[in-house]
Every structure is written in C-alpha cells, then in structure tokens.
Design an enzyme around this catalytic site. Structure first.
Site, PDB file in Angstrom:
ATOM      1  N   HIS A  40       1.610   5.355  -1.731  1.00  0.00           N
ATOM      2  CA  HIS A  40       1.284   6.543  -2.527  1.00  0.00           C
ATOM      3  C   HIS A  40       2.581   7.171  -3.023  1.00  0.00           C
ATOM      4  O   HIS A  40       3.481   7.450  -2.227  1.00  0.00           O
ATOM      5  CB  HIS A  40       0.520   7.565  -1.686  1.00  0.00           C
ATOM      6  CG  HIS A  40      -0.787   7.073  -1.153  1.00  0.00           C
ATOM      7  ND1 HIS A  40      -1.985   7.265  -1.806  1.00  0.00           N
ATOM      8  CD2 HIS A  40      -1.086   6.386  -0.023  1.00  0.00           C
ATOM      9  CE1 HIS A  40      -2.963   6.726  -1.103  1.00  0.00           C
ATOM     10  NE2 HIS A  40      -2.438   6.190  -0.007  1.00  0.00           N
ATOM     11  N   HIS A  61       0.866  -1.188   0.000  1.00  0.00           N
ATOM     12  CA  HIS A  61       0.000   0.000   0.000  1.00  0.00           C
ATOM     13  C   HIS A  61       0.900   1.234   0.000  1.00  0.00           C
ATOM     14  O   HIS A  61       1.450   1.608   1.036  1.00  0.00           O
ATOM     15  CB  HIS A  61      -0.902   0.012   1.234  1.00  0.00           C
ATOM     16  CG  HIS A  61      -1.887   1.149   1.252  1.00  0.00           C
ATOM     17  ND1 HIS A  61      -3.008   1.130   2.036  1.00  0.00           N
ATOM     18  CD2 HIS A  61      -1.937   2.331   0.590  1.00  0.00           C
ATOM     19  CE1 HIS A  61      -3.696   2.251   1.874  1.00  0.00           C
ATOM     20  NE2 HIS A  61      -3.052   3.000   0.992  1.00  0.00           N
ATOM     21  N   ASP A  95       1.233   2.637   3.587  1.00  0.00           N
ATOM     22  CA  ASP A  95       0.355   3.779   3.343  1.00  0.00           C
ATOM     23  C   ASP A  95       1.141   5.089   3.434  1.00  0.00           C
ATOM     24  O   ASP A  95       0.602   6.112   3.852  1.00  0.00           O
ATOM     25  CB  ASP A  95      -0.838   3.794   4.304  1.00  0.00           C
ATOM     26  CG  ASP A  95      -1.907   4.800   3.918  1.00  0.00           C
ATOM     27  OD1 ASP A  95      -1.973   5.175   2.727  1.00  0.00           O
ATOM     28  OD2 ASP A  95      -2.686   5.223   4.801  1.00  0.00           O
ATOM     29  N   HIS A 121     -10.384   0.932   1.352  1.00  0.00           N
ATOM     30  CA  HIS A 121     -10.267   1.828   2.499  1.00  0.00           C
ATOM     31  C   HIS A 121     -11.507   1.590   3.355  1.00  0.00           C
ATOM     32  O   HIS A 121     -12.613   1.966   2.966  1.00  0.00           O
ATOM     33  CB  HIS A 121     -10.199   3.287   2.022  1.00  0.00           C
ATOM     34  CG  HIS A 121     -10.034   4.276   3.118  1.00  0.00           C
ATOM     35  ND1 HIS A 121      -8.894   5.040   3.284  1.00  0.00           N
ATOM     36  CD2 HIS A 121     -10.867   4.646   4.139  1.00  0.00           C
ATOM     37  CE1 HIS A 121      -9.033   5.834   4.335  1.00  0.00           C
ATOM     38  NE2 HIS A 121     -10.229   5.609   4.864  1.00  0.00           N
ATOM     39  N   LYS A 138      -8.903  -0.468  -6.526  1.00  0.00           N
ATOM     40  CA  LYS A 138      -8.996   0.219  -5.236  1.00  0.00           C
ATOM     41  C   LYS A 138     -10.376   0.809  -5.028  1.00  0.00           C
ATOM     42  O   LYS A 138     -10.887   1.546  -5.875  1.00  0.00           O
ATOM     43  CB  LYS A 138      -7.947   1.332  -5.148  1.00  0.00           C
ATOM     44  CG  LYS A 138      -7.973   2.120  -3.837  1.00  0.00           C
ATOM     45  CD  LYS A 138      -7.708   1.228  -2.628  1.00  0.00           C
ATOM     46  CE  LYS A 138      -7.810   2.016  -1.321  1.00  0.00           C
ATOM     47  NZ  LYS A 138      -6.549   2.661  -0.941  1.00  0.00           N
ATOM     48  N   HIS A 168       2.575  14.666   1.491  1.00  0.00           N
ATOM     49  CA  HIS A 168       1.932  15.969   1.263  1.00  0.00           C
ATOM     50  C   HIS A 168       2.966  17.048   1.559  1.00  0.00           C
ATOM     51  O   HIS A 168       3.758  16.907   2.503  1.00  0.00           O
ATOM     52  CB  HIS A 168       0.727  16.184   2.185  1.00  0.00           C
ATOM     53  CG  HIS A 168      -0.443  15.298   1.921  1.00  0.00           C
ATOM     54  ND1 HIS A 168      -1.320  15.499   0.877  1.00  0.00           N
ATOM     55  CD2 HIS A 168      -0.875  14.185   2.565  1.00  0.00           C
ATOM     56  CE1 HIS A 168      -2.253  14.558   0.901  1.00  0.00           C
ATOM     57  NE2 HIS A 168      -2.004  13.753   1.913  1.00  0.00           N
ATOM     58  N   HIS A 219      -4.715  -0.782   5.912  1.00  0.00           N
ATOM     59  CA  HIS A 219      -4.359   0.028   7.088  1.00  0.00           C
ATOM     60  C   HIS A 219      -5.311  -0.190   8.271  1.00  0.00           C
ATOM     61  O   HIS A 219      -6.014   0.712   8.700  1.00  0.00           O
ATOM     62  CB  HIS A 219      -4.225   1.512   6.741  1.00  0.00           C
ATOM     63  CG  HIS A 219      -5.278   2.100   5.849  1.00  0.00           C
ATOM     64  ND1 HIS A 219      -6.628   1.933   6.039  1.00  0.00           N
ATOM     65  CD2 HIS A 219      -5.166   2.879   4.738  1.00  0.00           C
ATOM     66  CE1 HIS A 219      -7.292   2.570   5.107  1.00  0.00           C
ATOM     67  NE2 HIS A 219      -6.423   3.149   4.303  1.00  0.00           N
TER      68      HIS A 219
END
Length: 351
Positions: A15, A13, A247, A136, A99, A251, A174
């Site tokens: 990003h 998982h 996860d 999720h 997803k 940002h 998660h």
C-alpha cells in the site's frame, strides 16, 4: 554472516496511499524492492483502468530521482466489474492483477465484493487474459469470530472459487494461520500465497498482552503462536508458492491511536530487514533469496531480478515517528532496533 547479498527482492503486496503522503512512503520501498504489486483501495477505489493508469503516473512521479522501482498495478474488483474492463486492464501491460476485497473486510473495502458469484464473468476474463486474482481471504459476516474469519473463508469462498474457475491464478494474501498454510500446500499449482513480516515475527500476545498496542493491529489480525510458527516454517521451507508480500499499510499516527483505530502496520522502512531477522531466527538465511526474490516473480510469470541488494549486520534504531504528508506516522518497532541495515544502494539514495 556479516553481509547478505541476494537478487533484488520484490514486494507482492504493498500500500502506498496517495496525495501528499505518497512521496513520504514510496521511497522506503524503492530502496529495498525492484517491483511491487500496488493495492487499489484508495478513496475512491481504483475500479477503472483509467484510474489505475493515473495513479501509476503519480507513483512514478513520486519516486526518488534515479529510482527504477516499478509499480505493478491492480484493478479493484466490484460486484459489477464488466469483463471488458478486465480486457482493457490486461491490454495496458502494467496492470498485472485484480484485487478482490470482501465488502467491509479492511481499509476502504466498502465497495468490495458482496457475492463471488456476481463476479463470475469478470473472474473468467481474469483467467482468459492471464491476470492474477489477489484476494483478502476473510469472511465479514458478524457472527464469525475475527480470529476465525480466514479459516471460514477458505472453506466457504475460496475452495468453491477454485473449483468453479479452474484456470484462474490466485494469490491468497497475508496468510495468518496454520490452516491457510495447509490449504495452500494442498491446493493447485495456480494457488500462491504471500506472508507478511509481522505475521512471521509476532503473535496476538504482541497486540493484546499487557495493553492494546494499536501499531500492531492489522487485518487479518495476528493469531496464535502455533500459527506464527507454521507461517515461519512455510516461508523458510523453500516451497515455491509462498513468497514475500509486506502488506505495509501506512496510516497517520492519529488514525491509529484512536478510539476506533485503523488496521494496518507500516513496515516499509525496515521490510526486508525484518524478513532477514525472521529467516535468521529459523536458521534459514540461505533460503531468503528464493522467498523474497524468485518465487513471486516465477508465480506471476515475470523475469527474476538481475541486480542485487546487500544487507549488513549493523544495528540501527528506528525513529519514534516519520513524516507522512502533513501528519506523522509510526513505523513498526518505532524507538527500537533492527539488527540488519541496507548497504549502500545504487538504485536510490533515499533509504
């Protein structure tokens, strides 16, 4: 134990974002993991096979020179995803999962699913073509307390989903609660789960006590100490349906330190090291390899890694910030230390 060598782990998982920040993010994961399930919640979301394929090429181009890191791609599910798009995705050989974001649950999820029954045709196609549904697991209706959203999702959404689609392979991503741990343990063999390093090492006091810490804010949100302890027990138990998924969610610093800060914790620069710390605290370093390197590959039906990764007991300090495109990003434990470091890594020189 001064060194720890395990089969190269995979991240189930992850990003990576896109654009100018991609190269600043991907090398951290490429130094630690052989493969990773890549999330599709870009702007716009990756709702077509062609869009996923184009993103994969950008990831491959952004890898460090000589890296063999393999992005395992996912398609973004919507209320209107047709079964033929699932078939196209499966035919690529590089899309391994679909997803499911409940609409509005987290970053860039506004295009997500509003009603699971609208997706029954697509869900049946996911099972038929032997893909995995990654989800999720939180409800989003405003009357549900944010600390209860995972538990409500299990009863209201996931249990009926598993009952309706009895051949569907599902990863509940998660996990954050003891309730979710029990649900997975009691669930069918086709139900797996990922656990993040932050949920193994922190509870909601680390987010809220003594002042709000925006760089500890993620969704699902950190829970009680009893939940953290249950997650650590599950991860270190050797149960084959609990496996590693960071996860890691980057940002920019300005987007986190804001009046309405973004959810997501950037753990990629110290991910496997954090897991080693958690497993060592539990006296279970000998079980890290199964959790990190074997169980996820087995669940997805992929071969286990044949190369290795070595950690050494050498403390290192994390920088306060790191480059992130034309901005800066704050990693977890910024300015602090981690007791484990990567040994010399032949896969990439960008650690």
């Amino acid at each position: 134990m001064e060194t720890l060598t395990i089969a190269r782990p995979d991240d189930w998982h992850l990003h990576l974002r896109d654009g100018a920040a991609l190269a600043d993010v991907v090398h951290w994961s490429a130094a630690r993991f052989g493969r990773a399930i890549i999330m599709p919640n870009l702007t716009p979301p990756l709702t077509t096979t062609d869009a996923v394929a184009a993103y994969r090429e950008r990831i491959l181009a952004a890898r460090p020179a000589g890296s063999r890191f393999e992005p395992l791609m996912t398609l973004y599910l919507t209320d209107n995803t047709p079964a033929r798009e699932i078939e196209r995705a499966a035919a690529t050989g590089f899309i391994h999962a679909v997803k499911l974001y409940p609409a509005g649950a987290t970053t860039n999820s506004d295009s997500g699913v509003t009603d699971l029954r609208r997706c029954d045709e697509a869900l049946a196609a996911i099972a038929e073509h032997d893909l995995t549904l990654c989800l999720h697991g939180e409800v989003t209706h405003p009357e549900t307390d944010i600390f209860d959203r995972e538990a409500v999702f299990l009863d209201e959404r996931l249990a009926p989903l598993l009952d309706r689609h009895r051949h569907l392979r599902v990863v509940l991503e998660h996990l954050t609660t003891a309730t979710a741990v029990d649900f997975v343990r009691q669930g069918p063999e086709r139900l797996g789960a990922t656990i993040t390093p932050q949920h193994l090492l922190m509870n909601r006091n680390d987010l809220l006590a003594g002042g709000i810490r925006p760089h500890h804010y993620c969704l699902p949100i950190l829970k009680r100490e009893g939940d953290r302890a249950a997650l650590l027990e599950a991860a270190t138990s050797g149960h084959p349906r609990f496996f590693l998924g960071t996860d890691s969610a980057p940002h920019a610093q300005s987007a986190k330190e804001d009046a309405c800060g973004c959810a997501g914790i950037f753990t990629a620069p110290l991910a496997i090291e954090l897991y080693a710390e958690a497993f060592e605290q539990a006296g279970a370093l000998d079980r890290l390899e199964g959790f990190a390197s074997h169980f996820g590959a087995d669940f997805y039906g992929l071969p286990r890694a044949t190369d290795t990764l070595t950690l050494t007991r050498q403390a290192r300090r994390l920088p306060d910030t790191l480059p992130y495109g034309d901005a800066r990003i704050v990693p977890l434990r910024a300015g602090g230390t981690i007791d484990w470091s990567l040994a010399s890594d032949p896969q990439t020189e960008s650690a």
